[in-house]
Design an enzyme around this catalytic site. Sequence first.
Site, PDB file in Angstrom:
ATOM      1  N   GLU A   1       7.472   2.677  -1.555  1.00  8.51           N
ATOM      2  CA  GLU A   1       6.701   1.460  -1.239  1.00  8.51           C
ATOM      3  C   GLU A   1       6.309   1.434   0.249  1.00  8.51           C
ATOM      4  OE1 GLU A   1       5.645  -0.358  -3.511  1.00  8.51           O
ATOM      5  OE2 GLU A   1       7.072  -0.539  -5.158  1.00  8.51           O
TER       6      GLU A   1
ATOM      7  N   GLN B   1      -2.150  -2.015  -2.868  1.00  7.46           N
ATOM      8  CA  GLN B   1      -1.135  -2.992  -3.285  1.00  7.46           C
ATOM      9  C   GLN B   1      -0.331  -3.513  -2.102  1.00  7.46           C
ATOM     10  OE1 GLN B   1       0.808  -2.403  -7.284  1.00  7.46           O
ATOM     11  NE2 GLN B   1       0.064  -0.314  -7.044  1.00  7.46           N
TER      12      GLN B   1
END
Length: 678
Positions: free
Chosen positions: A211, A241
């Site tokens: 991430e 994202q």
Amino acid sequence: MLNEAQLEASQHIDGPMLILAGAGSGKTKTITARLAYLLSLGIPPSSTLTLTFTNKAASEMRQRALDLIEEEMIHPPLLCTFHKFGLMFLKFHMQKLGRKNSFVIIDSDDKKRIVKNLMKEHKIDLPLSFVATVISNHKNHLIDPQLAQEKAEMPNYKKATKIYEAYEDWLLRNNLVDFDDLLVLPYKILRDHEELRKETSERYQYIMVDEYQDTNDIQFKLLQMLCDSHDNLCVVGDDDQSIYGWRGANVKNIIEFADNFEGTKVVKLQTNYRSTNQIINTSNQLIEHNRNRLGKTLESHVGEGEDVALMESLDENSEASKIAKEIKTLIARGESADDIAVLYRVNALSRSLEEGLNKEGVNYQLIGGVRFYERAEIKDIISYLRVIANSSDDFSFKRIINKPKRSIGAKTIEKIEGAKGESSLYDFLKQSSKKSLEKLTSKKAASSMKQLIDALELCKEEANKAIYNLLDVFESNIKLKEYYATLPDGRDRILNIDEFYGLLRDSITKNPSITLEEFLNDISLQSDQDQISGEQISIMTIHASKGLEFKHLFIIGCEEEFFPLLGEDCNIEEERRLAYVAMTRAMRNLTLSCVDSRFHRGRRKHLKKSRFLKEAGLIEGSFTLEESSEFKKGDLVKHKIFGIGRVQEVTKAGKDRKLKINFGGNKKEILSSFVEAV
């Protein structure tokens, strides 16, 4: 089995690599396969370091990687969060800062208690969460208390930085560290001790980060230190994202990764295993409007499905009713409630949705949030209105007597309760003179209580005359919105308050003879519905939905000013990324919903359809790239010579932007390419 791109990423060994992993493209599978591959080549587990954002993610990756390896390991590879790594590092090297390694970590509640005591000691009256956030932001940007005080312009920030200095002194004296220190202190040690930096970097020869789009500035700087003697850094993430800019995440970290680490290999995972062609194509069409992105195009492995639907309604009540009925139809058809969710951009939209679901008997769970009527700011308003309607309501009066803060503590309330006899708290304070109250408490508290009673008396008079105008009198005298605006999440709380005000005004419009008591009784019935047994659908904000997936998905509030949520601090590209994240949660059916009007700032307002509906191809419109403007009015920026300043104005200058910046009173006009965000 890995697909071609996943296999390529998992078998890359040396040198920096960016795995650009689209939504639902199997990023966890790829990163764990790569770790297993490294270990299968004989690379010692102790030479690897995999950093995640949650303990759950670290635990899942560790187990999945070990499952891919046949032989058992005595010392498994290190997979942990950034903060856990920082803790382990400090246990070994805290003495480099002249401190003992017997330090104790304080949690967020401990931090708030310490800050609260320091504010009391320094006689500073500010919202606790505001001060805590200011401290955290400064620490994560490596701004020490002295520099923070020099650069603070607004009076509240000057006061907060004074507490910041006292707080840092307190931690040092008591050998305590907070969560921010778990990143900041390891960075400072590595930065200032070259030999240790080299030794630590040589120990962790293969570093992976999950991430990566969610990393902030201090995490990026820490990674640079860990890669001092090598460039074997593999990061996995998706710039499309990146939705946590409001809490410090810097999308530049992933966009500029190849610039920061020379010779980067980029592998794009573009096969989506979650959603249909229709959902993926619509999502792709939307996100292409962002200028600041690396660029990739997802392709569906699932294949064809139903078209993405657009639901249009007159208002929020009609919207909630339609969605509730559609959900009932899905469940009656045999679909599981667990496979159904409704998402929204702002918490305030849950109010009408909750009521619509309750009316249709659809059981729901609110994920990662608090039901509308249970939110603190809504309970505060209801308590105020109950006292205005009924001065004998001591329970409600005790809730609001010190909110906003009026220097009225628990001991003061206890003394008043002991002196009031049979009277209610309100009536006792109303009948008592200021001098008699001063005998029970301080002059400041006595004065505050009398001012509160005077303000509530004005509200009572207005409620008896014209209930519609009550809210204007209430806000001008109580200033509840002004109080909540100072909190870190103030914008969301104010939207909730406006939603409630709009509800009251709407109730009066529909029934001009309604009394305040009747209105309060109505919402008590709505907010205290008996829970329906059985499975539950999920309702939540889009931020809370990150990482989840649902077979049937509804996204409500697709109007300008609600989604995208516009305002001075709006980042339209992040809003668009948020819409992209929302849409890619859907597996088989996706419905986007918009209304002609809903409450906005407490009044009913006609709204335009969201630009995202046009950009996604759901309504007619032409393709337009978002203009690149990294900085906006109010942003805090840093210049190599002038230091930290605040942007006051942004104007075009060819392909660049010219910024008018206030550096602590020294105002300069500088091109945006010469400054960076703080």
